[in-house]
Write an enzyme that holds these catalytic residues in place. Structure first.
Site, PDB file in Angstrom:
ATOM      1  N   ILE A   1       1.008  -1.087  -0.113  1.00  0.00           N
ATOM      2  CA  ILE A   1      -0.066   0.124   0.152  1.00  0.00           C
ATOM      3  C   ILE A   1       0.976   1.030   0.040  1.00  0.00           C
ATOM      4  CG2 ILE A   1      -0.346   0.047   2.593  1.00  0.00           C
ATOM      5  CD1 ILE A   1      -3.185   1.221   1.946  1.00  0.00           C
ATOM      6  N   SER A   2       0.864   2.162  -1.087  1.00  0.00           N
ATOM      7  CA  SER A   2       1.792   3.003  -1.242  1.00  0.00           C
ATOM      8  C   SER A   2       1.623   3.883   0.013  1.00  0.00           C
ATOM      9  CB  SER A   2       1.345   3.852  -2.285  1.00  0.00           C
ATOM     10  OG  SER A   2       1.530   3.248  -3.483  1.00  0.00           O
ATOM     11  N   GLN A   3       2.901   4.880   0.204  1.00  0.00           N
ATOM     12  CA  GLN A   3       3.028   5.832   1.266  1.00  0.00           C
ATOM     13  C   GLN A   3       2.045   6.990   0.950  1.00  0.00           C
ATOM     14  OE1 GLN A   3       7.000   7.406   0.726  1.00  0.00           O
ATOM     15  NE2 GLN A   3       6.894   9.168   2.357  1.00  0.00           N
TER      16      GLN A   3
END
EC number: 2.1.1.77
Length: 212
Positions: free
Chosen positions: A62-64
């Protein structure tokens, strides 16, 4: 469940990414509204509001939040814009786009992630169109799009996707192999494109084909 504690942690996250350079109030509001902890397994919820990427399975992350906000800000979304997202992943980026009023078409190559996100987001109240397919091919049957966002690192800019942009629309894509440069490509005319660079990032690689 979204508690006062979760909302407080989100407010702190919003302040953190604003300090890092996110200036668009619509983007900050969307990050502040999306309950990121709902994309995590319960045992990892304490990591949900840190400004960090986190593993979600199937070799993906899950992206920053800062990266999600940065790419979203570069898109300059207007309510009602038709946005193609390549790489649904956890669905967090898609939720942020829907929160901003976009009509989202999201494509994912890994069946496991596609099934998970296409179930989770509607349960959270986010309505969008999900597709299992090869992101390099995009969704030509629904083109042209008012914006395209790529959430994985591509070795180069896929020409097939450029041709799915409306005139005046932009594609946000991290390009490179080990580290990527964030690029915004804008379709100026039927045959002309302009390109801007926005610094270095690290993404999982953008792969071809479908994993069933």
């Amino acid at each position: 469940m979204d508690t006062f504690r979760h909302k407080g942690l989100r407010n702190r996250l919003v302040q953190e990414i604003a300090q890092k350079g996110i200036t668009c109030n619509k983007v900050l509001r969307a990050i502040g509204n999306v309950p990121r902890h709902m994309f995590f397994e319960s045992s990892f919820i304490q990591f949900a509001y840190q400004d960090k990427a986190f593993p979600i399975g199937a070799g993906q992350t899950i992206s920053q939040p800062f990266t999600v906000a940065f790419q979203t800000q570069l898109l300059n979304i207007k309510r009602g814009d038709r946005i193609l997202e390549v790489g649904t992943g956890s669905g967090y980026q898609a939720a942020v786009l829907v929160e901003m009023g976009a009509k989202v078409f999201s494509i994912e190559r890994q069946r496991e992630l596609y099934l998970k996100s296409s179930k989770l987001l509607p349960q959270m109240g986010y309505q969008l169109s999900f597709f299992l397919g090869d992101g390099y091919k995009g969704l030509p049957q629904f083109a042209p799009f008012d914006g395209i966002i790529i959430t994985a690192g591509a070795p180069d800019i896929p020409e097939e996707l450029l041709l799915q942009l409306a005139i005046g629309a932009s594609m946000i894509i991290p390009v490179g192999r080990k580290t990527q440069t964030m690029i915004r490509v804008t379709r100026v005319s039927e045959t002309e494109f302009s390109q801007e660079d926005f610094g270095k990032f690290e993404f999982v690689p953008m792969l071809k084909g479908v994993v069933k």
